[in-house]
Design a protein around this motif. Structure first.
Motif, PDB file in Angstrom:
ATOM      1  N   UNK A  28      45.513 -13.323 -14.491  1.00  0.00           N
ATOM      2  CA  UNK A  28      44.625 -14.185 -13.732  1.00  0.00           C
ATOM      3  C   UNK A  28      45.469 -15.307 -13.146  1.00  0.00           C
ATOM      4  N   UNK A  29      45.149 -15.660 -11.940  1.00  0.00           N
ATOM      5  CA  UNK A  29      45.864 -16.726 -11.254  1.00  0.00           C
ATOM      6  C   UNK A  29      45.841 -18.004 -12.092  1.00  0.00           C
ATOM      7  N   UNK A  30      46.981 -18.648 -12.215  1.00  0.00           N
ATOM      8  CA  UNK A  30      47.101 -19.853 -13.048  1.00  0.00           C
ATOM      9  C   UNK A  30      46.231 -20.991 -12.535  1.00  0.00           C
ATOM     10  N   UNK A  31      46.115 -21.122 -11.222  1.00  0.00           N
ATOM     11  CA  UNK A  31      45.248 -22.165 -10.668  1.00  0.00           C
ATOM     12  C   UNK A  31      43.788 -21.911 -11.034  1.00  0.00           C
ATOM     13  N   UNK A  32      43.410 -20.638 -11.072  1.00  0.00           N
ATOM     14  CA  UNK A  32      42.050 -20.280 -11.461  1.00  0.00           C
ATOM     15  C   UNK A  32      41.764 -20.723 -12.894  1.00  0.00           C
ATOM     16  N   UNK A  33      42.729 -20.514 -13.791  1.00  0.00           N
ATOM     17  CA  UNK A  33      42.577 -20.940 -15.185  1.00  0.00           C
ATOM     18  C   UNK A  33      42.456 -22.459 -15.254  1.00  0.00           C
ATOM     19  N   UNK A  34      43.331 -23.161 -14.549  1.00  0.00           N
ATOM     20  CA  UNK A  34      43.300 -24.632 -14.576  1.00  0.00           C
ATOM     21  C   UNK A  34      41.969 -25.176 -14.064  1.00  0.00           C
ATOM     22  N   UNK A  35      41.467 -24.566 -12.984  1.00  0.00           N
ATOM     23  CA  UNK A  35      40.230 -25.053 -12.378  1.00  0.00           C
ATOM     24  C   UNK A  35      38.998 -24.729 -13.214  1.00  0.00           C
ATOM     25  N   UNK A  36      39.106 -23.722 -14.069  1.00  0.00           N
ATOM     26  CA  UNK A  36      37.974 -23.299 -14.896  1.00  0.00           C
ATOM     27  C   UNK A  36      38.277 -23.453 -16.381  1.00  0.00           C
ATOM     28  N   UNK A  37      39.107 -24.426 -16.702  1.00  0.00           N
ATOM     29  CA  UNK A  37      39.532 -24.626 -18.082  1.00  0.00           C
ATOM     30  C   UNK A  37      38.356 -24.907 -19.007  1.00  0.00           C
ATOM     31  N   UNK A  38      37.368 -25.632 -18.515  1.00  0.00           N
ATOM     32  CA  UNK A  38      36.200 -25.911 -19.348  1.00  0.00           C
ATOM     33  C   UNK A  38      35.488 -24.623 -19.758  1.00  0.00           C
ATOM     34  N   UNK A  39      35.398 -23.669 -18.859  1.00  0.00           N
ATOM     35  CA  UNK A  39      34.746 -22.395 -19.168  1.00  0.00           C
ATOM     36  C   UNK A  39      35.600 -21.589 -20.127  1.00  0.00           C
ATOM     37  N   UNK A  40      36.914 -21.580 -19.903  1.00  0.00           N
ATOM     38  CA  UNK A  40      37.828 -20.850 -20.794  1.00  0.00           C
ATOM     39  C   UNK A  40      37.696 -21.379 -22.220  1.00  0.00           C
ATOM     40  N   UNK A  41      37.659 -22.685 -22.366  1.00  0.00           N
ATOM     41  CA  UNK A  41      37.550 -23.296 -23.699  1.00  0.00           C
ATOM     42  C   UNK A  41      36.209 -22.966 -24.338  1.00  0.00           C
TER      43      UNK A  41
END
Length: 127
Positions: A28-41
């Motif tokens: 997954x694109x790293x920017x996508x992870x950063x922008x959706x970090x709240x959801x990932x957590x």
């Protein structure tokens, strides 16, 4: 694809959370992870309790994204203030967090799933 703990990881003396079955298309694109970090957590905490340090390690090992404690802990605090998670009392050095309002977390996650589906449909129609 699932996340599991490997106590004898090649690069980490203390062990590491690793992604099993990772294939090139799963990245997954790293920017996508950063922008959706709240959801990932929230997704990770929905599965089981973790400390902030463990969350940082999991995200780093699973995606290659280096997130700082200055990013993760304010998110955890805001989730706690919103009544989504609580600290688990323990004698350990690291404080663990667990989801206490699964219904509200599931609603948030489902809203994001719908938003991602709508975005996917929009992108497909633009081709």
């Amino acid at each position: 694809m699932r996340i599991r703990y490997n106590p004898i990881h090649k690069r980490k003396r203390l062990g590491a959370w690793v992604l099993e079955g990772r294939r090139e298309k799963d990245f997954i694109d790293k920017d996508f992870i950063r922008q959706n970090l709240n959801i990932v957590i929230l997704v990770l905490l929905r599965r089981q309790p973790f400390s902030g340090f463990e969350l940082i390690k999991i995200i780093n090992n699973a995606s290659g994204v280096l997130v700082s404690s200055g990013t993760v802990y304010p998110l955890l605090k805001s989730f706690e203030e919103d009544g989504l998670i609580n600290k688990i009392p323990s004698g350990e050095k690291n404080i663990r967090y667990k989801v206490v309002n699964k219904g509200k977390v599931d609603k948030i996650l489902n809203n994001h799933i719908e938003a991602f589906k709508n975005l996917e449909n929009l992108m497909r129609s633009a081709r």
